[in-house]
Design a protein around this motif. Structure first.
Motif, PDB file in Angstrom:
ATOM      1  N   GLU A  81      -5.539  15.203   7.421  1.00  0.00           N
ATOM      2  CA  GLU A  81      -6.198  15.712   6.220  1.00  0.00           C
ATOM      3  C   GLU A  81      -6.130  14.739   5.043  1.00  0.00           C
ATOM      4  N   ASP A  82      -5.589  13.555   5.268  1.00  0.00           N
ATOM      5  CA  ASP A  82      -5.451  12.573   4.185  1.00  0.00           C
ATOM      6  C   ASP A  82      -6.657  11.653   4.123  1.00  0.00           C
ATOM      7  N   ASP A  83      -6.912  11.139   2.914  1.00  0.00           N
ATOM      8  CA  ASP A  83      -7.849  10.022   2.773  1.00  0.00           C
ATOM      9  C   ASP A  83      -7.152   8.753   3.249  1.00  0.00           C
ATOM     10  N   TRP A  84      -7.930   7.846   3.828  1.00  0.00           N
ATOM     11  CA  TRP A  84      -7.376   6.594   4.335  1.00  0.00           C
ATOM     12  C   TRP A  84      -7.901   5.419   3.526  1.00  0.00           C
ATOM     13  N   VAL A  85      -7.038   4.448   3.319  1.00  0.00           N
ATOM     14  CA  VAL A  85      -7.424   3.134   2.798  1.00  0.00           C
ATOM     15  C   VAL A  85      -7.445   2.202   4.007  1.00  0.00           C
TER      16      VAL A  85
ATOM     17  N   GLY B  69      -9.827  -5.645   2.124  1.00  0.00           N
ATOM     18  CA  GLY B  69      -9.406  -6.626   3.108  1.00  0.00           C
ATOM     19  C   GLY B  69      -7.969  -7.066   2.940  1.00  0.00           C
ATOM     20  N   GLU B  70      -7.472  -7.091   1.714  1.00  0.00           N
ATOM     21  CA  GLU B  70      -6.115  -7.550   1.444  1.00  0.00           C
ATOM     22  C   GLU B  70      -5.131  -6.384   1.532  1.00  0.00           C
ATOM     23  N   HIS B  71      -4.024  -6.599   2.244  1.00  0.00           N
ATOM     24  CA  HIS B  71      -3.013  -5.541   2.359  1.00  0.00           C
ATOM     25  C   HIS B  71      -2.420  -5.194   1.000  1.00  0.00           C
ATOM     26  N   HIS B  72      -2.270  -6.177   0.126  1.00  0.00           N
ATOM     27  CA  HIS B  72      -1.717  -5.891  -1.189  1.00  0.00           C
ATOM     28  C   HIS B  72      -2.639  -4.958  -1.980  1.00  0.00           C
ATOM     29  N   THR B  73      -3.959  -5.118  -1.812  1.00  0.00           N
ATOM     30  CA  THR B  73      -4.904  -4.215  -2.462  1.00  0.00           C
ATOM     31  C   THR B  73      -4.793  -2.818  -1.859  1.00  0.00           C
TER      32      THR B  73
ATOM     33  N   LEU C   1      -3.696   0.662  -3.932  1.00  0.00           N
ATOM     34  CA  LEU C   1      -4.460   1.910  -3.937  1.00  0.00           C
ATOM     35  C   LEU C   1      -3.599   3.082  -3.476  1.00  0.00           C
ATOM     36  N   VAL C   2      -2.746   2.836  -2.481  1.00  0.00           N
ATOM     37  CA  VAL C   2      -1.825   3.881  -2.034  1.00  0.00           C
ATOM     38  C   VAL C   2      -0.866   4.248  -3.159  1.00  0.00           C
TER      39      VAL C   2
ATOM     40  N   VAL D 233       6.590  -4.576  -1.656  1.00  0.00           N
ATOM     41  CA  VAL D 233       5.820  -3.337  -1.669  1.00  0.00           C
ATOM     42  C   VAL D 233       5.868  -2.765  -3.082  1.00  0.00           C
ATOM     43  N   PRO D 234       4.729  -2.401  -3.658  1.00  0.00           N
ATOM     44  CA  PRO D 234       4.739  -1.891  -5.034  1.00  0.00           C
ATOM     45  C   PRO D 234       5.507  -0.581  -5.155  1.00  0.00           C
ATOM     46  N   GLY D 235       6.035  -0.329  -6.333  1.00  0.00           N
ATOM     47  CA  GLY D 235       6.695   0.935  -6.588  1.00  0.00           C
ATOM     48  C   GLY D 235       5.729   2.092  -6.410  1.00  0.00           C
ATOM     49  N   GLY D 236       6.265   3.218  -6.011  1.00  0.00           N
ATOM     50  CA  GLY D 236       5.412   4.382  -5.801  1.00  0.00           C
ATOM     51  C   GLY D 236       4.859   4.490  -4.404  1.00  0.00           C
ATOM     52  N   VAL D 237       5.277   3.577  -3.514  1.00  0.00           N
ATOM     53  CA  VAL D 237       4.829   3.610  -2.117  1.00  0.00           C
ATOM     54  C   VAL D 237       6.025   3.899  -1.220  1.00  0.00           C
ATOM     55  N   SER D 238       5.850   4.826  -0.291  1.00  0.00           N
ATOM     56  CA  SER D 238       6.863   5.116   0.729  1.00  0.00           C
ATOM     57  C   SER D 238       6.351   4.631   2.071  1.00  0.00           C
ATOM     58  N   LEU D 239       7.217   3.938   2.811  1.00  0.00           N
ATOM     59  CA  LEU D 239       6.870   3.422   4.138  1.00  0.00           C
ATOM     60  C   LEU D 239       7.667   4.191   5.185  1.00  0.00           C
ATOM     61  N   VAL D 240       6.970   4.736   6.184  1.00  0.00           N
ATOM     62  CA  VAL D 240       7.629   5.513   7.232  1.00  0.00           C
ATOM     63  C   VAL D 240       7.166   4.988   8.588  1.00  0.00           C
TER      64      VAL D 240
END
Length: 313
Positions: free
Chosen positions: A194-198, A228-232, A236-237, A254-261
């Protein structure tokens, strides 16, 4: 006697389909391509190019000679490989291509090692997506390309190329820190139905893989943003605009505000090198592959998976 460099120009024209494409592939000007072709036409006494709108096309004689040129140049490459193999020295020039995260994650260490161990070897690099890297090797515009496929979707490697595995890259799912699944130890990709994807841009191999993977789980992907860029993608995430697959190779901060699982199910990017079979004996190619493998082994253990069985060197 036919001039080898002029045959190389004709071959580039046949492969690229335009004067500008041939010039880019040969790293010369368009006027240099035109001059070489004019000289070749005088040598053979036949017209090899004809106007085609704003561009040019090969005449029947041009196509015939281009077929012979491709065979001659392939045999020259075999001869060069044999000579280098007999000398056993890593010399000359190697042109390397890699998709962006591999270029960022592997090239600095690999090139440093090659420069230290083989000071007479000249190195040139370029960032190319996997399909473009394979085409560059087939055309002779690159000697070796670092490409990728996924554990559930393979990238076809055309006949005439040799492949060697470098490493397996373990991706995570990146989501906003406030996401309901951000605290999990592991997730399944279908948890994000149900999530939007980047995503990567349409037409790229990894975009096709993401669509294939989600649809195989019965999910019609909601692709909201393309980058195209992972940093972009991660930016957005972080801003709360969706989730994305975040491979570890070359990921960087990894920018702040991002959780990696991590993904619970085995999901790997297989990273490998490809080169032309007629260059297989070149010590410089083998040295480059070993340097790339060593760069992969030097990565932190949590940023890669085990190397899968591949072509021995």
């Amino acid at each position: 006697m036919l001039n080898l460099e002029r045959l190389r120009t004709l071959d580039a024209l046949a492969r690229h389909g335009s004067v500008s494409g041939a010039a880019d592939g040969l790293h010369v000007t368009t006027s240099a391509v035109s001059q070489q072709m004019s000289k070749l036409e005088r040598e053979v006494g036949q017209q090899l190019l004809a106007k085609n709108g704003r561009g040019v096309r090969l005449t029947d004689a041009g196509r015939l000679l281009a077929d012979h040129a491709a065979k001659i140049l392939s045999q020259v490459e075999v001869a060069r490989s044999d000579i280098e193999a007999q000398r056993g020295q890593v010399v000359g020039e190697v042109r390397l291509a890699a998709f962006p995260t591999a270029a960022r994650g592997l090239f600095p260490a690999a090139l440093t090692s090659l420069r230290a161990g083989h000071p007479e070897l000249r190195l040139r690099t370029a960032e190319l997506e996997p399909e473009s890297g394979i085409r560059a090797v087939l055309r002779g515009d690159a000697d070796l390309a670092v490409v990728l496929d996924w554990s559930n979707k393979r990238l076809p490697v055309p006949a005439g190329l040799v492949k060697a595995e470098l490493l397996d890259d373990a991706p995570d799912i990146a989501m906003p820190a406030g996401h309901a699944l951000a605290g999990r130890r592991e997730v399944d990709i279908e948890d994000f139905a149900e999530d939007d994807w980047v995503s990567w841009p349409e037409g790229e191999f990894c975009y096709d893989w993401l669509m294939f993977t989600l649809r195989s789980k019965g999910i019609e992907p909601r692709i909201a943003h393309l980058a195209g860029e992972h940093h972009t993608q991660l930016a957005l995430v972080a801003a709360g605009f969706g989730v994305c697959v975040a491979p570890r190779l070359g990921r960087g901060p990894v920018p702040g505000g991002v959780s990696l699982v991590p993904v619970r199910q085995p999901m790997r990017r297989h990273v490998h090198a490809v080169w032309r079979a007629d260059a297989d004996r070149r010590p410089s190619i083998r040295a480059a592959v070993e340097a790339l493998r060593a760069a992969g082994r030097a990565l932190p253990a949590d940023s890669r998976g085990p190397v899968t069985a591949g072509t021995p060197l």
